[in-house]
Enzyme design. Structure first.
Site, mmCIF file in Angstrom:
data_model
loop_
_atom_site.group_PDB
_atom_site.id
_atom_site.type_symbol
_atom_site.label_atom_id
_atom_site.label_comp_id
_atom_site.label_asym_id
_atom_site.label_seq_id
_atom_site.Cartn_x
_atom_site.Cartn_y
_atom_site.Cartn_z
ATOM 1 N N THR A 142 9.787 -100.531 -26.303
ATOM 2 C CA THR A 142 10.754 -99.501 -25.899
ATOM 3 C C THR A 142 12.210 -99.988 -26.009
ATOM 4 O O THR A 142 12.909 -100.059 -25.008
ATOM 5 C CB THR A 142 10.493 -99.032 -24.454
ATOM 6 O OG1 THR A 142 10.639 -100.178 -23.571
ATOM 7 C CG2 THR A 142 9.117 -98.437 -24.285
ATOM 8 N N GLN A 145 18.722 -98.238 -29.217
ATOM 9 C CA GLN A 145 19.157 -98.358 -30.611
ATOM 10 C C GLN A 145 19.664 -99.761 -30.928
ATOM 11 O O GLN A 145 19.274 -100.371 -31.928
ATOM 12 C CB GLN A 145 20.262 -97.337 -30.920
ATOM 13 C CG GLN A 145 20.845 -97.527 -32.323
ATOM 14 C CD GLN A 145 21.821 -96.440 -32.724
ATOM 15 O OE1 GLN A 145 21.721 -95.315 -32.266
ATOM 16 N NE2 GLN A 145 22.764 -96.778 -33.589
ATOM 17 N N THR A 180 14.547 -95.532 -27.031
ATOM 18 C CA THR A 180 14.785 -94.801 -25.782
ATOM 19 C C THR A 180 16.133 -94.094 -25.735
ATOM 20 O O THR A 180 16.312 -93.127 -25.007
ATOM 21 C CB THR A 180 14.687 -95.759 -24.581
ATOM 22 O OG1 THR A 180 15.566 -96.868 -24.811
ATOM 23 C CG2 THR A 180 13.265 -96.273 -24.425
ATOM 24 N N ASP A 221 26.186 -87.469 -15.984
ATOM 25 C CA ASP A 221 27.414 -88.264 -15.912
ATOM 26 C C ASP A 221 27.412 -89.196 -14.697
ATOM 27 O O ASP A 221 28.033 -88.913 -13.678
ATOM 28 C CB ASP A 221 28.633 -87.327 -15.861
ATOM 29 C CG ASP A 221 29.931 -88.128 -15.776
ATOM 30 O OD1 ASP A 221 29.954 -89.257 -16.284
ATOM 31 O OD2 ASP A 221 30.909 -87.623 -15.165
ATOM 32 N N ASP A 229 13.428 -99.434 -16.704
ATOM 33 C CA ASP A 229 12.206 -100.004 -16.132
ATOM 34 C C ASP A 229 11.228 -98.888 -15.752
ATOM 35 O O ASP A 229 10.022 -99.006 -15.954
ATOM 36 C CB ASP A 229 12.543 -100.835 -14.886
ATOM 37 C CG ASP A 229 13.630 -101.868 -15.171
ATOM 38 O OD1 ASP A 229 13.610 -102.449 -16.268
ATOM 39 O OD2 ASP A 229 14.487 -102.083 -14.304
#
Length: 311
Positions: A142, A145, A180, A221, A229
């Site tokens: 997982t 980028q 993710t 935000d 986790d």
């Protein structure tokens, strides 16, 4: 059939990160969880103050030896997250290899926590350990980028790049990869985050096929800690319940995340008062209050199947 998870992650006295973020949801979803706490801190490091202890590689080995001597070292899943010590990470690798020998069908869920938004927040010498030793053992990976780019040496600028990077990660070991979070633009605008997933599936006739999915996730935000986790734990749980359907597993995992985060920000804003930014203590995940959502999430984020390609 009882399902047992060994989770090697950090522990905090107050709040929800690492094992504190992963254990409750896994237990609620029916898993037995054995925790090894890689650190024991008063709270996460986003607070003004934090104190605590760090588990050494040798101390980790001692704990594992105890489990082994009692012959209770049989696990169905292993879950690991943040680690910043090379000898500790290498000891984790040794333990996983041994547990996989004991149970070849063991599934290792790895969140290769190294950094975000172009910056590493673990020492750079951990990258080759993750790339060459940890990722080849992982079944479910997982990365965000930036971590996926570090592991493959490729940059992601388009959806096509992301698909290539996920395929590259498959060749390194993991059958399931979820990016993710990415910086890719969402078709719904800048209030949404794009996540992608890919799952290799071996068909009955022995040929490979893969399911690739894309999700547009509403942004909130605020800075939350422990969400990564939580996601890795939820993905473990829901892929267990939907082993050949990454779309369903991700929809459930992401929807739980959405409910927990929404409940947390609503609470934090109420406590902080009008016009005030909530503190780290007020932004601790509302985990216990989200028990019903964890068990049975209303699906609020739908995954789009990008391709089912045969190889």
């Amino acid at each position: 059939m009882e399902c047992r998870v060994l989770s090697i992650q950090s522990h905090v006295v107050r709040g929800y990160v690492g094992n504190k973020s992963a254990t409750f949801p896994l237990q609620v979803l029916g898993f037995e969880v054995d925790s090894i706490n890689s650190v024991q801190f008063s709270n996460h490091t986003g607070y003004a103050h934090w104190k605590g202890q760090v588990l050494t590689a040798e101390e980790l080995n001692v704990l594992y030896e105890g489990i082994k001597l009692n012959k209770v070292n049989h696990y169905d899943y292993i879950l690991t997250g943040y680690s910043r010590d090379m000898s500790f990470l290498e000891m984790v690798v040794d333990i996983i290899q041994e547990l996989k020998k004991a149970n070849p069908s063991l599934v290792y869920v790895c969140d290769p926590v190294m950094g975000d938004h172009g910056a590493m927040y673990v020492p750079e010498y951990l990258l080759p350990v993750y790339r060459d030793k940890v990722v080849p053992l992982a079944d479910i990976l997982t990365p965000n980028q930036f971590e996926a780019e570090l592991l493959t040496g490729r940059k992601i600028n388009t959806e096509g790049d992301a698909i290539e990077v996920m395929d590259l990660l498959h060749t390194m070991g993991p059958e399931t990869v979820v990016l993710t979070s990415t910086d890719l633009p969402s078709k719904y605008g800048d209030q949404f985050l794009v996540a992608l997933g890919s799952q290799k599936i071996v068909k009955a006739d022995g040929t490979n096929t893969s399911q690739k999915i894309c999700m547009d996730i509403p942004k909130v935000d605020a800075v939350f800690v422990g969400t990564g986790d939580l996601f890795a734990a939820l993905l473990l749980a829901w892929t267990h319940h939907h082993p050949k359907d990454l779309k369903a597993a991700c929809e459930k995992a992401v929807s739980v995340m959405h409910h927990v985060i929404k409940r947390t920000i609503t609470y934090a804003n109420e406590i902080a008062g009008p016009g005030k930014r909530p503190s780290p203590a007020q932004l601790e995940l509302r985990m216990v209050q989200s028990k019903a959502d964890i068990e049975n999430p209303a699906i609020v984020v739908e995954a789009k199947v990008l391709q089912k390609s045969s190889h």
